[in-house]
Design a protein around this motif. Sequence first.
Motif, short mmCIF file in Angstrom:
data_model
loop_
_atom_site.label_atom_id
_atom_site.label_comp_id
_atom_site.label_asym_id
_atom_site.label_seq_id
_atom_site.Cartn_x
_atom_site.Cartn_y
_atom_site.Cartn_z
N PRO A 268 0.81 -1.23 0.00
CA PRO A 268 0.00 0.00 0.00
C PRO A 268 0.84 1.27 0.00
CG PRO A 268 -0.85 -1.56 1.60
CD PRO A 268 0.50 -2.06 1.17
N HIS A 269 1.98 1.25 0.69
CA HIS A 269 2.84 2.42 0.74
C HIS A 269 3.42 2.73 -0.64
CE1 HIS A 269 2.93 0.42 4.71
NE2 HIS A 269 2.84 1.64 5.18
N ARG A 270 3.73 1.68 -1.38
CA ARG A 270 4.29 1.86 -2.71
C ARG A 270 3.23 2.37 -3.70
NH1 ARG A 270 9.09 -1.99 -2.97
NH2 ARG A 270 9.27 -2.73 -0.82
N LEU A 271 1.98 1.97 -3.48
CA LEU A 271 0.90 2.41 -4.37
C LEU A 271 0.43 3.82 -4.04
CD1 LEU A 271 -1.29 -0.83 -4.58
CD2 LEU A 271 0.37 0.01 -6.25
N GLY A 272 0.52 4.19 -2.75
CA GLY A 272 0.03 5.49 -2.32
C GLY A 272 -1.39 5.39 -1.77
N ALA A 273 -1.79 6.40 -0.99
CA ALA A 273 -3.09 6.38 -0.32
C ALA A 273 -4.27 6.34 -1.29
CB ALA A 273 -3.20 7.57 0.62
N PRO A 274 -4.31 7.18 -2.33
CA PRO A 274 -5.48 7.14 -3.24
C PRO A 274 -5.66 5.79 -3.92
CG PRO A 274 -4.24 9.17 -3.55
CD PRO A 274 -3.39 8.29 -2.69
N ALA A 275 -4.57 5.23 -4.44
CA ALA A 275 -4.66 3.93 -5.10
C ALA A 275 -5.02 2.83 -4.11
CB ALA A 275 -3.34 3.61 -5.80
N SER A 276 -4.47 2.90 -2.90
CA SER A 276 -4.78 1.89 -1.88
C SER A 276 -6.25 1.94 -1.49
CB SER A 276 -3.90 2.12 -0.64
OG SER A 276 -2.55 1.87 -0.93
N ALA A 277 -6.81 3.15 -1.41
CA ALA A 277 -8.24 3.28 -1.10
C ALA A 277 -9.09 2.66 -2.19
CB ALA A 277 -8.60 4.75 -0.92
N ALA A 278 -8.68 2.85 -3.44
CA ALA A 278 -9.42 2.28 -4.57
C ALA A 278 -9.33 0.75 -4.55
CB ALA A 278 -8.88 2.82 -5.88
N VAL A 279 -8.14 0.23 -4.27
CA VAL A 279 -7.96 -1.22 -4.21
C VAL A 279 -8.79 -1.81 -3.06
CG1 VAL A 279 -6.31 -3.06 -3.72
CG2 VAL A 279 -5.68 -1.19 -5.25
N ALA A 280 -8.76 -1.16 -1.90
CA ALA A 280 -9.53 -1.64 -0.76
C ALA A 280 -11.02 -1.67 -1.08
CB ALA A 280 -9.27 -0.77 0.46
N SER A 281 -11.51 -0.64 -1.76
CA SER A 281 -12.93 -0.58 -2.13
C SER A 281 -13.29 -1.73 -3.06
CB SER A 281 -13.24 0.76 -2.82
OG SER A 281 -13.05 1.84 -1.94
N ALA A 282 -12.43 -1.98 -4.04
CA ALA A 282 -12.69 -3.07 -4.98
C ALA A 282 -12.69 -4.42 -4.27
CB ALA A 282 -11.64 -3.06 -6.09
N LEU A 283 -11.79 -4.59 -3.31
CA LEU A 283 -11.69 -5.88 -2.61
C LEU A 283 -12.86 -6.13 -1.68
CD1 LEU A 283 -7.85 -5.94 -1.82
CD2 LEU A 283 -9.08 -7.33 -3.48
N VAL A 284 -13.33 -5.10 -0.96
CA VAL A 284 -14.48 -5.33 -0.08
C VAL A 284 -15.73 -5.63 -0.90
CG1 VAL A 284 -13.64 -4.05 1.92
CG2 VAL A 284 -14.92 -2.85 0.15
N LEU A 285 -15.85 -4.99 -2.06
CA LEU A 285 -16.99 -5.26 -2.92
C LEU A 285 -16.90 -6.67 -3.51
CD1 LEU A 285 -19.60 -4.09 -4.02
CD2 LEU A 285 -18.31 -3.19 -5.97
N LEU A 286 -15.69 -7.08 -3.88
CA LEU A 286 -15.49 -8.44 -4.37
C LEU A 286 -15.83 -9.46 -3.29
CD1 LEU A 286 -14.54 -10.47 -6.49
CD2 LEU A 286 -12.17 -10.06 -5.71
N THR A 287 -15.50 -9.15 -2.05
CA THR A 287 -15.87 -10.03 -0.94
C THR A 287 -17.38 -10.20 -0.87
OG1 THR A 287 -13.94 -9.28 0.33
CG2 THR A 287 -15.67 -10.42 1.54
N SER A 288 -18.12 -9.11 -1.02
CA SER A 288 -19.57 -9.17 -1.01
C SER A 288 -20.07 -10.09 -2.13
CB SER A 288 -20.17 -7.77 -1.18
OG SER A 288 -19.80 -6.91 -0.13
N VAL A 289 -19.49 -9.95 -3.31
CA VAL A 289 -19.90 -10.78 -4.46
C VAL A 289 -19.67 -12.26 -4.16
CG1 VAL A 289 -19.40 -11.34 -6.87
CG2 VAL A 289 -19.51 -8.95 -6.15
N ILE A 290 -18.51 -12.59 -3.61
CA ILE A 290 -18.19 -13.99 -3.29
C ILE A 290 -19.17 -14.54 -2.26
CG2 ILE A 290 -16.48 -15.53 -2.26
CD1 ILE A 290 -14.32 -13.65 -3.38
N LEU A 291 -19.47 -13.77 -1.22
CA LEU A 291 -20.35 -14.25 -0.16
C LEU A 291 -21.81 -14.34 -0.61
CD1 LEU A 291 -18.83 -12.29 2.85
CD2 LEU A 291 -18.74 -14.76 2.47
N VAL A 292 -22.18 -13.56 -1.61
CA VAL A 292 -23.56 -13.60 -2.11
C VAL A 292 -23.75 -14.76 -3.09
CG1 VAL A 292 -25.28 -12.39 -3.52
CG2 VAL A 292 -24.05 -11.17 -1.72
N PHE A 293 -22.80 -14.92 -4.00
CA PHE A 293 -22.96 -15.93 -5.06
C PHE A 293 -22.18 -17.22 -4.81
CE2 PHE A 293 -23.74 -11.82 -7.19
CZ PHE A 293 -25.01 -12.08 -7.69
N GLY A 294 -21.30 -17.24 -3.81
CA GLY A 294 -20.52 -18.43 -3.54
C GLY A 294 -21.29 -19.59 -2.95
#
Length: 256
Positions: free
Chosen positions: A172-198
Motif C-alpha cells: 500500500p505504501h508503494r501504491l500510495g493512499a489514493p490507489a490503496s483506497a481504490a484497491v480496498a474498495s474493490a476488494l471489499v466489494l469483491l468479498t460481497s460478491v463472493i459471499l452472495v454468489f458463492g
Amino acid sequence: MTAVAAALAVTTGRDARGVVAVVAAVLVGQLSVGWLNDALDARRDTASNRSDKPVATGAISRSSVAVAAGVAVPAAVGLSMLSGVVAGVVHVVALCSAWAYDLGVKGTVFSMVPYAVSFGLLPAFVVLGAPGHPWPPAWLVAAGAVLGSAAHFANVIPDIDDDLATGVRGLPHRLGAPASAAVASALVLLTSVILVFGPPGPVSLAGLVALPLSAAVLVVGRLRARRPGSRAAFNALLVVAVIDVVLLITTGAVVL
C-alpha cells in the motif's frame, strides 16, 4: 477477530466447548500478533508519536510486551489444538503468517500476502473444528482472503505517512493512499460478491440487499471524499467491511 470467529463457530454448529476453544485460540493468537508487533515496532511508534500505543507512550516497557508475546505464542499453538489436529495446524499456519508480517514482511511488496493467508485460513480453522470436521468450501476461504487483503490496505491508509517516514514500504505504501483506497474498495466489494454468489442454492434475500447496498455505500463515500480532509471514503470502507462480516457469519449455516 475473536468475536467474528466465535459467531462463525456458533453458526457452523460448534457446541459450547467448541466455541470456547475457538475463542481461546483466536484471542490468544491475536494477542500474540499484536504484542509481537508492538515490541518490534516500539522505536517506530515512538518516533511517530503514536499516542494509541502504550509502549510508545511509556505506559509499559518494550521488554514486558516482548515477554507477553513470548508467552502468548506457544499458548496460542496449544489452544489451537483443542479444535483437533487438522484445524489446529491450520490455525497455527495462519498465526505463522501473521507473525511473519510482524517480523518484516509488512515492509515488502508482499505485505498483503500474510493478511490474505491468515484471514483466509481463519474460517477454515473454525469449520474444520466443527462436528465431523468438514472441509471448508473454497468460496468461504476465498472470501476471508479477499476481505483480509482489503483490511490490509484500509489499515495502512490512516498511518501511511508515518510509516513511510519510519522506513516501512509495504505494497500500500508503494501504491500510495489514493490507489490503496481504490484497491480496498474493490476488494471489499469483491468479498460481497463472493459471499452472495458463492454459497450453493439460490441467492438469499440478505445477499440481494447487501450487494447493491455495499456498492452504493462505496460510491457515496467516494463522492463525499472529494471534500478536503474528508474521511468519507475510509468510513465507507468500514461500513462495507461490516456488511461483509455479517454475510460471512450468516453463511455459516450453509457451510455444513
